[in-house]
Design a protein around this motif. Structure first.
Motif, PDB file in Angstrom:
ATOM      1  N   TYR A 149     119.317  52.328  70.428  1.00  0.00           N
ATOM      2  CA  TYR A 149     119.938  53.638  70.640  1.00  0.00           C
ATOM      3  C   TYR A 149     119.859  54.030  72.116  1.00  0.00           C
ATOM      4  CZ  TYR A 149     121.000  58.603  70.391  1.00  0.00           C
ATOM      5  OH  TYR A 149     121.572  59.842  70.594  1.00  0.00           O
ATOM      6  N   GLY A 150     118.635  53.993  72.665  1.00  0.00           N
ATOM      7  CA  GLY A 150     118.453  54.392  74.052  1.00  0.00           C
ATOM      8  C   GLY A 150     119.152  53.460  75.022  1.00  0.00           C
ATOM      9  N   VAL A 151     119.017  52.159  74.797  1.00  0.00           N
ATOM     10  CA  VAL A 151     119.634  51.182  75.700  1.00  0.00           C
ATOM     11  C   VAL A 151     121.147  51.331  75.705  1.00  0.00           C
ATOM     12  CG1 VAL A 151     119.916  48.728  76.187  1.00  0.00           C
ATOM     13  CG2 VAL A 151     117.729  49.569  75.339  1.00  0.00           C
ATOM     14  N   THR A 152     121.733  51.487  74.517  1.00  0.00           N
ATOM     15  CA  THR A 152     123.183  51.604  74.419  1.00  0.00           C
ATOM     16  C   THR A 152     123.679  52.900  75.050  1.00  0.00           C
ATOM     17  OG1 THR A 152     123.131  50.346  72.348  1.00  0.00           O
ATOM     18  CG2 THR A 152     125.134  51.590  72.816  1.00  0.00           C
ATOM     19  N   SER A 153     123.046  54.019  74.716  1.00  0.00           N
ATOM     20  CA  SER A 153     123.481  55.319  75.223  1.00  0.00           C
ATOM     21  C   SER A 153     123.278  55.430  76.731  1.00  0.00           C
ATOM     22  CB  SER A 153     122.711  56.441  74.514  1.00  0.00           C
ATOM     23  OG  SER A 153     122.911  56.389  73.120  1.00  0.00           O
ATOM     24  N   THR A 154     122.118  54.978  77.217  1.00  0.00           N
ATOM     25  CA  THR A 154     121.843  55.082  78.654  1.00  0.00           C
ATOM     26  C   THR A 154     122.788  54.191  79.460  1.00  0.00           C
ATOM     27  OG1 THR A 154     119.510  55.492  78.152  1.00  0.00           O
ATOM     28  CG2 THR A 154     120.050  54.891  80.420  1.00  0.00           C
ATOM     29  N   THR A 155     123.058  53.010  78.941  1.00  0.00           N
ATOM     30  CA  THR A 155     123.999  52.113  79.611  1.00  0.00           C
ATOM     31  C   THR A 155     125.352  52.794  79.815  1.00  0.00           C
ATOM     32  OG1 THR A 155     122.960  50.085  78.794  1.00  0.00           O
ATOM     33  CG2 THR A 155     125.284  49.943  79.370  1.00  0.00           C
ATOM     34  N   LEU A 156     125.835  53.490  78.787  1.00  0.00           N
ATOM     35  CA  LEU A 156     127.124  54.171  78.896  1.00  0.00           C
ATOM     36  C   LEU A 156     127.062  55.332  79.879  1.00  0.00           C
ATOM     37  CD1 LEU A 156     129.439  53.070  77.092  1.00  0.00           C
ATOM     38  CD2 LEU A 156     129.457  55.314  76.031  1.00  0.00           C
ATOM     39  N   LEU A 157     125.975  56.099  79.872  1.00  0.00           N
ATOM     40  CA  LEU A 157     125.848  57.217  80.799  1.00  0.00           C
ATOM     41  C   LEU A 157     125.799  56.728  82.243  1.00  0.00           C
ATOM     42  CD1 LEU A 157     123.310  59.550  78.948  1.00  0.00           C
ATOM     43  CD2 LEU A 157     125.771  59.858  79.209  1.00  0.00           C
ATOM     44  N   LEU A 158     125.110  55.623  82.475  1.00  0.00           N
ATOM     45  CA  LEU A 158     125.074  55.050  83.822  1.00  0.00           C
ATOM     46  C   LEU A 158     126.458  54.571  84.247  1.00  0.00           C
ATOM     47  CD1 LEU A 158     121.775  52.943  83.956  1.00  0.00           C
ATOM     48  CD2 LEU A 158     122.245  55.093  85.118  1.00  0.00           C
ATOM     49  N   ALA A 159     127.196  54.019  83.294  1.00  0.00           N
ATOM     50  CA  ALA A 159     128.517  53.472  83.612  1.00  0.00           C
ATOM     51  C   ALA A 159     129.491  54.556  84.077  1.00  0.00           C
ATOM     52  CB  ALA A 159     129.098  52.749  82.399  1.00  0.00           C
ATOM     53  N   ILE A 160     129.263  55.818  83.664  1.00  0.00           N
ATOM     54  CA  ILE A 160     130.160  56.893  84.096  1.00  0.00           C
ATOM     55  C   ILE A 160     129.550  57.675  85.257  1.00  0.00           C
ATOM     56  CG2 ILE A 160     131.258  57.119  81.859  1.00  0.00           C
ATOM     57  CD1 ILE A 160     129.532  59.519  81.254  1.00  0.00           C
ATOM     58  N   GLY A 161     128.494  57.121  85.877  1.00  0.00           N
ATOM     59  CA  GLY A 161     127.984  57.677  87.123  1.00  0.00           C
ATOM     60  C   GLY A 161     126.873  58.698  87.006  1.00  0.00           C
ATOM     61  N   THR A 162     126.192  58.770  85.865  1.00  0.00           N
ATOM     62  CA  THR A 162     125.106  59.725  85.696  1.00  0.00           C
ATOM     63  C   THR A 162     123.868  59.284  86.466  1.00  0.00           C
ATOM     64  OG1 THR A 162     125.940  60.144  83.456  1.00  0.00           O
ATOM     65  CG2 THR A 162     123.751  60.988  83.970  1.00  0.00           C
ATOM     66  N   ASN A 163     123.153  60.250  87.048  1.00  0.00           N
ATOM     67  CA  ASN A 163     121.879  59.967  87.710  1.00  0.00           C
ATOM     68  C   ASN A 163     120.945  59.263  86.722  1.00  0.00           C
ATOM     69  OD1 ASN A 163     118.930  60.861  88.030  1.00  0.00           O
ATOM     70  ND2 ASN A 163     119.757  61.327  90.048  1.00  0.00           N
ATOM     71  N   PRO A 164     120.283  58.158  87.124  1.00  0.00           N
ATOM     72  CA  PRO A 164     119.449  57.395  86.191  1.00  0.00           C
ATOM     73  C   PRO A 164     118.386  58.214  85.466  1.00  0.00           C
ATOM     74  CG  PRO A 164     119.781  56.145  88.193  1.00  0.00           C
ATOM     75  CD  PRO A 164     120.375  57.494  88.438  1.00  0.00           C
ATOM     76  N   ALA A 165     117.632  59.031  86.212  1.00  0.00           N
ATOM     77  CA  ALA A 165     116.597  59.844  85.572  1.00  0.00           C
ATOM     78  C   ALA A 165     117.228  60.859  84.625  1.00  0.00           C
ATOM     79  CB  ALA A 165     115.748  60.546  86.631  1.00  0.00           C
ATOM     80  N   ALA A 166     118.334  61.480  85.046  1.00  0.00           N
ATOM     81  CA  ALA A 166     119.020  62.453  84.199  1.00  0.00           C
ATOM     82  C   ALA A 166     119.605  61.775  82.954  1.00  0.00           C
ATOM     83  CB  ALA A 166     120.123  63.154  84.981  1.00  0.00           C
ATOM     84  N   ALA A 167     120.092  60.540  83.111  1.00  0.00           N
ATOM     85  CA  ALA A 167     120.635  59.801  81.966  1.00  0.00           C
ATOM     86  C   ALA A 167     119.547  59.539  80.931  1.00  0.00           C
ATOM     87  CB  ALA A 167     121.239  58.481  82.437  1.00  0.00           C
ATOM     88  N   SER A 168     118.385  59.068  81.396  1.00  0.00           N
ATOM     89  CA  SER A 168     117.281  58.799  80.475  1.00  0.00           C
ATOM     90  C   SER A 168     116.780  60.092  79.847  1.00  0.00           C
ATOM     91  CB  SER A 168     116.143  58.087  81.216  1.00  0.00           C
ATOM     92  OG  SER A 168     115.143  57.663  80.309  1.00  0.00           O
TER      93      SER A 168
END
Length: 304
Positions: free
Chosen positions: A25-44
């Protein structure tokens, strides 16, 4: 609005996978958030806030279907929370320029692990290794830290390790890992609030991920008895590898040329398709072998 609908669908799909595999769940969701340019800490942070609700719903659903061992939940969940808080505060202290490729590298490693694990081995069910507190405590600490710093990792680290013990049925391993992740999600969220003071977190995104995950939780808890995890694991692992390979190739660390990017994408796609085909064949072969054998009474699971 389109983004929120997409995030809700991501949350739904990620929870279906997570509730069926005990991971991703986390790996899939965070990967997508990073792909659209979200700050890494904010994405997690966004994913972990959503996971407070999704893991609660998932845990309740797994408990209803008898998939939870509460001793394992307590023994791995508490050290997991400690590791997650430490990982969240660590990630929050990194700059975006450093954190983005670091997180993508962690996610890429986790994606490769998921892809190879399920393609080559499937879900192991027997082993002579004991399942003790001295095993679960460090496992929880490491998995919790990885989960917070990588935006996912609790399941990819914890589920295969406990499955390898052979002391629990796969469905109970998955249910217990999903349930214990509730403590990890709370601790990581607190750590991110301490480190980020709430900056960069879009709570409408949290709500969208949460809605999708809550809808999928009871379905996943039921599907865990039916869906072949080997094939699903290969599919999810390939998505994670492909997406994070793209992030790394575009980062300042590598700054790959278009020719290199195309070559890498072709290799990843071919390997991914081959892995899925291999998993499908292996699943069918195993089912045929099981059908050819006489039925044996199921052995009682060993309590922890």
């Amino acid at each position: 609005m389109r983004t929120l609908i997409l995030l809700a669908l991501v949350g739904l799909g990620a929870q279906l996978v997570d509730g069926s595999l005990g991971m991703a769940y986390g790996v899939t969701s965070t990967t997508l958030l990073l792909a659209i340019g979200t700050n890494p800490a904010a994405a997690s942070a966004t994913v972990h806030l959503a996971e407070i609700g999704t893991t609660l719903a998932s845990g309740a659903s797994h408990w209803r279907f008898g998939n939870v061992d509460w001793k394992v939940v307590a023994r791995i969940g508490i050290p997991g929370a400690i590791g997650a808080f430490a990982g969240a505060t660590f990630l929050s202290s990194l700059s975006t320029e450093v954190a983005a490729p670091v997180m993508s590298l962690i996610l890429l490693a986790l994606g490769l692990y998921v892809l190879l694990r399920f393609t080559l081995q499937g879900l192991p069910t027997r082993s002579n290794k004991p399942l003790r507190r001295r095993f679960l405590t460090p496992l929880g600490l490491v998995a919790g830290f990885m989960d917070a710093t990588g935006g996912g990792g609790w399941g990819p680290v914890g589920t295969p390790a406990i499955l390898a013990s052979g002391r629990m049925e796969p469905r109970k391993v998955i249910g217990s890992i999903d349930t214990s992740e509730f403590f990890v999600a709370i601790a990581a969220s607190v750590g991110f609030f301490v480190g980020l003071s709430g900056e960069g977190i879009d709570f409408t995104w949290v709500l969208a991920l949460l809605i999708g995950g809550v809808i999928a939780a009871p379905i996943a808890a039921w599907l865990v008895r039916l869906v072949p995890p080997r094939v699903l694991g290969s599919l999810v692992g390939g998505v994670i590898v492909l997406t994070n390979s793209r992030t790394l190739l575009n980062s300042d660390w590598i700054a790959a040329t278009d020719g290199v990017k195309i070559a890498v994408y072709i290799v990843v796609w071919v390997a991914w398709l081959a892995a899925v085909a291999w998993s499908v064949r292996a699943h069918r072969r195993n089912k045929a072998a099981e059908a050819a054998q006489p039925q044996q009474p199921e052995a009682d699971s060993v309590s922890v």
